[in-house]
Design a protein around this motif. Structure first.
Motif, PDB file in Angstrom:
ATOM      1  N   LEU A 197       0.835  -1.200   0.000  1.00 36.45           N
ATOM      2  CA  LEU A 197       0.000   0.000   0.000  1.00 36.45           C
ATOM      3  C   LEU A 197       0.873   1.255   0.000  1.00 36.45           C
ATOM      4  O   LEU A 197       0.592   2.229  -0.705  1.00 36.45           O
ATOM      5  CB  LEU A 197      -0.934  -0.016   1.210  1.00 36.45           C
ATOM      6  CG  LEU A 197      -1.868   1.178   1.386  1.00 36.45           C
ATOM      7  CD1 LEU A 197      -2.785   1.329   0.182  1.00 36.45           C
ATOM      8  CD2 LEU A 197      -2.688   1.016   2.667  1.00 36.45           C
ATOM      9  N   ASP A 198       1.955   1.199   0.770  1.00 31.40           N
ATOM     10  CA  ASP A 198       2.878   2.334   0.817  1.00 31.40           C
ATOM     11  C   ASP A 198       3.491   2.574  -0.565  1.00 31.40           C
ATOM     12  O   ASP A 198       3.664   3.731  -0.989  1.00 31.40           O
ATOM     13  CB  ASP A 198       3.976   2.075   1.854  1.00 31.40           C
ATOM     14  CG  ASP A 198       4.923   3.251   1.996  1.00 31.40           C
ATOM     15  OD1 ASP A 198       4.441   4.378   2.239  1.00 31.40           O
ATOM     16  OD2 ASP A 198       6.142   3.068   1.836  1.00 31.40           O
ATOM     17  N   LEU A 199       3.821   1.495  -1.282  1.00 32.71           N
ATOM     18  CA  LEU A 199       4.340   1.633  -2.637  1.00 32.71           C
ATOM     19  C   LEU A 199       3.319   2.318  -3.545  1.00 32.71           C
ATOM     20  O   LEU A 199       3.671   3.111  -4.410  1.00 32.71           O
ATOM     21  CB  LEU A 199       4.719   0.257  -3.209  1.00 32.71           C
ATOM     22  CG  LEU A 199       5.948  -0.432  -2.583  1.00 32.71           C
ATOM     23  CD1 LEU A 199       6.099  -1.843  -3.159  1.00 32.71           C
ATOM     24  CD2 LEU A 199       7.206   0.379  -2.838  1.00 32.71           C
ATOM     25  N   SER A 200       2.048   1.995  -3.338  1.00 34.52           N
ATOM     26  CA  SER A 200       0.994   2.627  -4.125  1.00 34.52           C
ATOM     27  C   SER A 200       0.870   4.101  -3.797  1.00 34.52           C
ATOM     28  O   SER A 200       0.628   4.928  -4.689  1.00 34.52           O
ATOM     29  CB  SER A 200      -0.350   1.922  -3.892  1.00 34.52           C
ATOM     30  OG  SER A 200      -0.404   0.700  -4.560  1.00 34.52           O
ATOM     31  N   ILE A 201       1.002   4.434  -2.533  1.00 32.56           N
ATOM     32  CA  ILE A 201       0.927   5.841  -2.124  1.00 32.56           C
ATOM     33  C   ILE A 201       2.060   6.633  -2.777  1.00 32.56           C
ATOM     34  O   ILE A 201       1.865   7.754  -3.247  1.00 32.56           O
ATOM     35  CB  ILE A 201       0.974   5.958  -0.593  1.00 32.56           C
ATOM     36  CG1 ILE A 201      -0.311   5.388   0.019  1.00 32.56           C
ATOM     37  CG2 ILE A 201       1.166   7.404  -0.160  1.00 32.56           C
ATOM     38  CD1 ILE A 201      -0.309   5.291   1.515  1.00 32.56           C
ATOM     39  N   GLN A 202       3.241   6.031  -2.815  1.00 29.48           N
ATOM     40  CA  GLN A 202       4.359   6.692  -3.494  1.00 29.48           C
ATOM     41  C   GLN A 202       4.075   6.842  -4.990  1.00 29.48           C
ATOM     42  O   GLN A 202       4.382   7.875  -5.592  1.00 29.48           O
ATOM     43  CB  GLN A 202       5.645   5.874  -3.294  1.00 29.48           C
ATOM     44  CG  GLN A 202       6.112   5.808  -1.851  1.00 29.48           C
ATOM     45  CD  GLN A 202       7.332   4.924  -1.675  1.00 29.48           C
ATOM     46  OE1 GLN A 202       8.238   4.910  -2.525  1.00 29.48           O
ATOM     47  NE2 GLN A 202       7.368   4.157  -0.611  1.00 29.48           N
TER      48      GLN A 202
END
Length: 206
Positions: A197-202
């Motif tokens: 999810l953090d990768l998606s936020i980035q």
């Protein structure tokens, strides 16, 4: 139909998917169920790979803790484009309500793999053919206690953003924030899922 039963495994072959594509409109979708019990991860990969062999657009949704639903289409399906009113109207609205999907963001939060994620997950897994029904032969001797958890999928996809830039790019900023927030709530107990999810936020540059 359970894919380890004689005959049922034919619904997961490239020949069946080709026949489904033949009768579908260009914008039509094929939706099918896959059990996550009495199955190994390599079998799930083969199912996704076989669908991708015929349909360029494949989305994998979590149905519950032991089942997934795969939606495949020849056209470039963007779940984010679904009219929000569809979640509230008539019989369809009642179905979504029963499965606790009151809005578009709730449905997207249950997406485990968009087409890019599905391709990364499937890799070069063996394709399932009518004359090589690996599900029927192998799952018949697989222990009923053998399961594939969503944590297993998370580990396999740990370097892959939960949603690709293409999927997120089809949403308005407000919708992206709402979807990511709902996904955070859904996946809060899955450490690797939160990293994805953090990768998606980035990717979304929020």
């Amino acid at each position: 139909s359970h894919p380890w039963l004689a005959g049922s495994s034919a619904f997961y072959t490239v020949e069946f998917f080709e026949e489904a594509r033949r009768v579908l409109k260009s914008t039509g979708v094929l939706s099918f169920w896959v059990n996550m019990f009495r199955i190994e991860e390599r079998h799930v990969k083969s199912i996704v790979r076989t669908a991708l062999e015929v349909f360029p657009s494949v989305h994998v949704f979590r149905y519950n803790s032991s089942e997934i639903v795969i939606i495949a289409s020849e056209s470039d399906v963007r779940i984010s484009d679904i009219d929000p009113e569809r979640y509230r109207e008539g019989r369809l609205g009642k179905i979504f309500e029963r499965f606790r999907l009151p809005n578009r963001e709730s449905m997207l939060a249950n997406l485990e793999m968009d087409p890019e994620g599905a391709r990364q997950f499937a890799g070069k897994a063996p394709i399932i053919l009518d004359d090589r029904p690996i599900l029927e032969f192998e799952l018949a001797v697989t222990s009923p206690n053998q399961v594939v958890s969503f944590a297993d999928l998370d580990l396999e996809l740990r370097e892959v953003p939960w949603l690709s830039e293409k999927t997120l790019g089809g949403m308005e900023e407000e919708q992206r924030i709402a979807v990511l927030d709902r996904r955070l709530e859904n996946a809060r107990s899955r450490i690797v899922a939160l990293k994805r999810l953090d990768l998606s936020i980035q990717t979304a540059k929020l």
